[in-house]
Design an enzyme around this catalytic site. Structure first.
Site, PDB file in Angstrom:
ATOM      1  N   GLU A 209       0.807  -1.215   0.000  1.00  0.00           N
ATOM      2  CA  GLU A 209       0.000   0.000   0.000  1.00  0.00           C
ATOM      3  C   GLU A 209       0.843   1.270   0.000  1.00  0.00           C
ATOM      4  O   GLU A 209       0.339   2.358   0.267  1.00  0.00           O
ATOM      5  CB  GLU A 209      -0.977  -0.027   1.177  1.00  0.00           C
ATOM      6  CG  GLU A 209      -1.948  -1.200   1.050  1.00  0.00           C
ATOM      7  CD  GLU A 209      -3.048  -1.197   2.085  1.00  0.00           C
ATOM      8  OE1 GLU A 209      -3.037  -0.324   2.976  1.00  0.00           O
ATOM      9  OE2 GLU A 209      -3.931  -2.069   1.999  1.00  0.00           O
ATOM     10  N   LYS A 339     -15.702  -1.566   1.847  1.00  0.00           N
ATOM     11  CA  LYS A 339     -14.931  -2.048   0.700  1.00  0.00           C
ATOM     12  C   LYS A 339     -15.915  -2.614  -0.314  1.00  0.00           C
ATOM     13  O   LYS A 339     -16.587  -3.616  -0.035  1.00  0.00           O
ATOM     14  CB  LYS A 339     -13.939  -3.129   1.125  1.00  0.00           C
ATOM     15  CG  LYS A 339     -12.811  -2.638   2.018  1.00  0.00           C
ATOM     16  CD  LYS A 339     -11.949  -3.800   2.493  1.00  0.00           C
ATOM     17  CE  LYS A 339     -10.727  -3.335   3.255  1.00  0.00           C
ATOM     18  NZ  LYS A 339      -9.960  -4.465   3.831  1.00  0.00           N
TER      19      LYS A 339
END
Length: 433
Positions: A209, A339
């Protein structure tokens, strides 16, 4: 205004593309009768909850089993014939038809990756057909709240090849006056952190990330580094920039014990460990502090910290209204991570956000560790007035793409734009002020 016939779905195409980890994922394109096109690419996760919607992979030798040609074929052979002729404006019907075609609880027949790709592409096509930005199409004329970014600058757990057990150590620049300023603050701390790591002879390699992935003595050592970086960058910890954690504790939970750092902890002990970190650092948010099915442990954590800290359910809730409703009924956690690929359609995602909002749970719109250049979640965070977004660190283009889209939205909104700041964290945020 476009004619209604121009907004009818004419053609749906799909292809296999790559995500940020070099793994295949699904891209869908929806073409409307009037010529407007919507394109979307779905992400994928590394630390996935057991209760998430099913991501369809091909198996076999090709791409080491991770190909998605089955999902692509499902779109073109099963989904497209069922949706062509429907209005792209009727998102709920589009998603309902796909859900009925699949006819499983977790979308395991067609795959959540195929359904979601078409769902998001349909919304984007409709927005383009109407000549509206996606955030305005989804959220209406009053959508003007820019989210506080939770910036994952130290990666651990399943997101990095290092010895840190906790998955994410994040900066929360809530003291900014605008999103643009928040982004600058985060970037300055990020670069200061890099210099600190270099001075200590630690790795400045980045994880999935975009955050740094050094080997450190402990999770507390990561907190100490972030505090030092915030101060050296010229900001006040707790006043301008606070911290957030994603513990991702399901990854080291087995047989009723949390095993990390060479030690084993009961749920009660794990709660005390987290409380100790909250006392030591200006932590405003903890995600997945307990495992996805440790409901009793979550109850203890909420009782201990829930009045002062945002307690986010990711694997716990998996963007699922049924699991979220249980949490609401049992007073467990106070926030939900959103999500889109956990539940597998835009409509169901919006339903989860609406349920959370009605129940005074905060929402955090989130990326996945396997991301793409798709910026839908940036628009979604503004459209839903979520007030918070997680989209990684200040490096790697698939992360920065979302930040840059939020900058564009803020510029477009002009004087209408409002930065969520500490209020974005809900009642718990105001207690920290």
């Amino acid at each position: 205004m476009a004619d209604s016939l121009e907004l009818v779905i004419d053609t749906i195409m799909a292809r296999e593309v790559l995500d940020s980890r070099g793994n295949p994922t699904v891209e869908a394109e929806v073409l409307l009768e009037g010529g407007a096109i919507g394109r979307s690419i779905v992400p994928s996760g590394a630390s996935t909850g057991a209760h998430e919607a099913h991501e369809l992979r091909d198996g076999g030798k090709r791409y080491l089993g991770k190909g998605v040609l089955q999902a692509v074929n499902h779109i073109e052979e099963n989904i497209a014939p069922a949706l062509c002729g429907l209005s792209s404006l009727d998102q709920a019907t589009v998603d309902s038809v796909m859900k009925q075609l699949d006819d499983t609880d977790n979308k395991s027949n067609l795959g959540a990756n195929s359904i979601l790709a078409v769902s998001m592409a349909t919304a984007r096509a409709a927005a383009n057909g109407l000549g509206l930005p996606l955030y305005r199409y989804l959220g209406g004329p009053m959508s003007s709240l820019l989210p506080v970014p939770l910036m994952n600058v130290i990666n651990g757990g399943e997101h990095a090849a290092n010895n840190l057990d906790f998955q994410e150590f994040m900066l929360v620049p809530h003291g900014a006056e605008s999103f643009r300023e928040a982004l600058r603050m985060g970037a300055e701390v990020f670069h200061t952190l890099k210099d600190l790591l270099s001075q200590k002879g630690l790795s400045t390699a980045v994880g999935d990330e975009g955050g740094f992935a050094p080997n450190l003595e402990s999770n507390k050592a990561a907190g100490d580094l972030l505090m030092q970086a915030i101060e050296q960058a010229g900001f006040k910890p707790g006043e301008q920039v606070s911290l957030a954690l994603d513990v991702a504790s399901t990854e080291f939970y087995a047989e009723g014990q949390y095993c990390y750092g060479g030690n084993s902890y009961s749920s009660e002990q794990m709660v005390e460990e987290l409380a100790g970190l909250v006392n030591a650092f200006p932590i405003v948010s903890i995600e997945d502090g307990l495992a996805e099915d440790d409901w009793d442990g979550w109850r203890l954590l909420t009782k201990k910290l829930g009045k002062n800290v945002q307690l986010v359910g990711d694997d716990l809730f998996v963007t699922n209204t049924l699991r979220l409703q249980r949490g609401i009924d049992e007073n467990i956690a106070n926030s939900i991570l959103i999500k889109v690929n956990q539940i597998g359609s835009l409509t169901e995602t919006l339903e989860a956000i609406e349920l959370a909002s009605r129940s005074s749970y905060t929402t955090v719109i989130s990326h996945r560790s396997g991301e793409t250049e798709d910026t839908t979640i940036a628009d979604l965070s503004v459209a839903t007035k979520s007030g918070q977004i997680k989209t990684g660190s200040l490096s790697r283009s698939e992360r920065v793409a979302k930040y840059n889209q939020l900058l564009r939205i803020e510029d477009e909104l002009g004087s209408q734009a409002t930065y969520a700041g500490l209020v974005g964290l809900g009642p718990r945020g105001s207690l920290k002020g």
